[in-house]
Design a protein around this motif. Structure first.
Motif, PDB file in Angstrom:
ATOM      1  N   LEU A 207     -31.932  22.728 -20.456  1.00 30.16           N
ATOM      2  CA  LEU A 207     -32.606  22.718 -21.757  1.00 30.16           C
ATOM      3  C   LEU A 207     -34.028  22.182 -21.626  1.00 30.16           C
ATOM      4  O   LEU A 207     -34.956  22.702 -22.257  1.00 30.16           O
ATOM      5  N   ASN A 208     -34.210  21.150 -20.815  1.00 29.19           N
ATOM      6  CA  ASN A 208     -35.567  20.641 -20.581  1.00 29.19           C
ATOM      7  C   ASN A 208     -36.450  21.715 -19.950  1.00 29.19           C
ATOM      8  O   ASN A 208     -37.621  21.844 -20.308  1.00 29.19           O
ATOM      9  N   ASP A 209     -35.890  22.493 -19.027  1.00 28.72           N
ATOM     10  CA  ASP A 209     -36.639  23.596 -18.421  1.00 28.72           C
ATOM     11  C   ASP A 209     -37.016  24.635 -19.479  1.00 28.72           C
ATOM     12  O   ASP A 209     -38.122  25.178 -19.468  1.00 28.72           O
ATOM     13  N   SER A 210     -36.088  24.919 -20.385  1.00 32.10           N
ATOM     14  CA  SER A 210     -36.364  25.876 -21.462  1.00 32.10           C
ATOM     15  C   SER A 210     -37.474  25.356 -22.372  1.00 32.10           C
ATOM     16  O   SER A 210     -38.323  26.123 -22.821  1.00 32.10           O
ATOM     17  N   ILE A 211     -37.465  24.063 -22.642  1.00 34.22           N
ATOM     18  CA  ILE A 211     -38.524  23.461 -23.459  1.00 34.22           C
ATOM     19  C   ILE A 211     -39.873  23.632 -22.766  1.00 34.22           C
ATOM     20  O   ILE A 211     -40.855  24.058 -23.383  1.00 34.22           O
ATOM     21  N   LYS A 212     -39.916  23.328 -21.478  1.00 32.57           N
ATOM     22  CA  LYS A 212     -41.168  23.493 -20.721  1.00 32.57           C
ATOM     23  C   LYS A 212     -41.628  24.943 -20.738  1.00 32.57           C
ATOM     24  O   LYS A 212     -42.816  25.232 -20.892  1.00 32.57           O
ATOM     25  N   SER A 213     -40.680  25.863 -20.583  1.00 31.77           N
ATOM     26  CA  SER A 213     -41.004  27.288 -20.578  1.00 31.77           C
ATOM     27  C   SER A 213     -41.585  27.731 -21.916  1.00 31.77           C
ATOM     28  O   SER A 213     -42.602  28.436 -21.962  1.00 31.77           O
ATOM     29  N   ARG A 214     -40.972  27.316 -23.030  1.00 28.58           N
ATOM     30  CA  ARG A 214     -41.475  27.689 -24.362  1.00 28.58           C
ATOM     31  C   ARG A 214     -42.867  27.101 -24.585  1.00 28.58           C
ATOM     32  O   ARG A 214     -43.759  27.777 -25.089  1.00 28.58           O
TER      33      ARG A 214
ATOM     34  N   LEU B 252     -39.195  24.999 -31.264  1.00 25.62           N
ATOM     35  CA  LEU B 252     -40.142  25.668 -30.367  1.00 25.62           C
ATOM     36  C   LEU B 252     -39.987  27.187 -30.403  1.00 25.62           C
ATOM     37  O   LEU B 252     -40.978  27.914 -30.308  1.00 25.62           O
ATOM     38  N   ASP B 253     -38.756  27.670 -30.542  1.00 22.97           N
ATOM     39  CA  ASP B 253     -38.551  29.118 -30.663  1.00 22.97           C
ATOM     40  C   ASP B 253     -39.233  29.656 -31.911  1.00 22.97           C
ATOM     41  O   ASP B 253     -39.858  30.713 -31.891  1.00 22.97           O
ATOM     42  N   PHE B 254     -39.116  28.907 -33.014  1.00 25.16           N
ATOM     43  CA  PHE B 254     -39.773  29.334 -34.240  1.00 25.16           C
ATOM     44  C   PHE B 254     -41.290  29.291 -34.081  1.00 25.16           C
ATOM     45  O   PHE B 254     -42.008  30.202 -34.497  1.00 25.16           O
ATOM     46  N   GLU B 255     -41.779  28.233 -33.441  1.00 27.89           N
ATOM     47  CA  GLU B 255     -43.228  28.122 -33.214  1.00 27.89           C
ATOM     48  C   GLU B 255     -43.721  29.258 -32.323  1.00 27.89           C
ATOM     49  O   GLU B 255     -44.767  29.857 -32.591  1.00 27.89           O
ATOM     50  N   LEU B 256     -42.980  29.569 -31.275  1.00 33.67           N
ATOM     51  CA  LEU B 256     -43.358  30.662 -30.383  1.00 33.67           C
ATOM     52  C   LEU B 256     -43.378  31.990 -31.133  1.00 33.67           C
ATOM     53  O   LEU B 256     -44.300  32.795 -30.961  1.00 33.67           O
TER      54      LEU B 256
END
Length: 199
Positions: free
Chosen positions: A153-160, A18-22
């Motif tokens: 980590l789930n929160d970070s996923i939602k944020s991204r 997700l970081d790469f996609e963002l």
């Protein structure tokens, strides 16, 4: 405990993707904004009721940015940092704080100062995953993997995902990715009509 570690590892991998996609979406969005602003400037100039001084490129950009902030609400409340984040940040700071680097080479000072600044920003943004990435870079093992860590980590996923969605929801993104020239023209004309009263 082993299942929890596997879940944690899986979420970290998902976040790497997700970081790469963002990153990719942000790069495309920069191009989209530039092209959109140019096209918008051409359309807004067609409105005779607007003072020509008001539709400078800078004013259109300010109005566009203001409109995007209104749509996406950039005034999020920041919650207090959980204890686990504080512990991880402290471990990182012990390795990277500039005051602790006085006997290191300039190359090491530069790298660790950059990591320290990233960690400080991650704390301000309550971004647990970014803190974990920095800890990984420094070889700091997170010994406190628990359900709370998985939740972070789930929160970070939602944020991204939300960041990506917010960008893809913008008028500039929609306009940029539209293939039909007539629809593209309609999108920009509607947007120009909407902001023309606010310039």
């Amino acid at each position: 405990m082993e299942r929890l570690r596997l879940r944690y590892k899986k979420l970290k991998l998902k976040l790497d993707y997700l970081d790469f996609e963002l990153f990719e979406v942000k790069q495309i969005f920069e191009d989209a904004k530039k092209d959109f602003e140019k096209a918008l400037l051409k359309v807004v100039k067609k409105f005779p009721e607007i003072d020509p001084k008001q539709y400078s490129k800078e004013n259109i950009k300010k109005q566009y940015d203001k409109h995007q902030r209104e749509i996406h609400g950039k005034n999020e409340k920041r919650l207090a940092a959980p204890e686990q984040m504080k512990k991880l940040y402290k471990d990182i700071a012990l390795e990277t704080h500039p005051d602790r680097l006085i006997y290191c080479s300039s190359k090491i000072v530069e790298k660790k100062t950059e990591l320290f600044n990233r960690a400080r920003l991650a704390m301000e943004e309550r971004d647990y995953y970014s803190l974990q990435q920095i800890a990984d870079e420094l070889g700091i093992e997170n010994k406190n993997i628990d359900e709370e860590s998985v939740c972070f980590l789930n929160d970070s996923i939602k944020s991204r995902k939300k960041q990506i969605e917010d960008i893809e929801f913008t008028v500039a993104w929609t306009w940029y990715h539209e293939d039909d020239p007539e629809t593209k023209e309609l999108i920009i004309a509607n947007y120009a009509n909407r902001i023309s009263g606010n310039l």
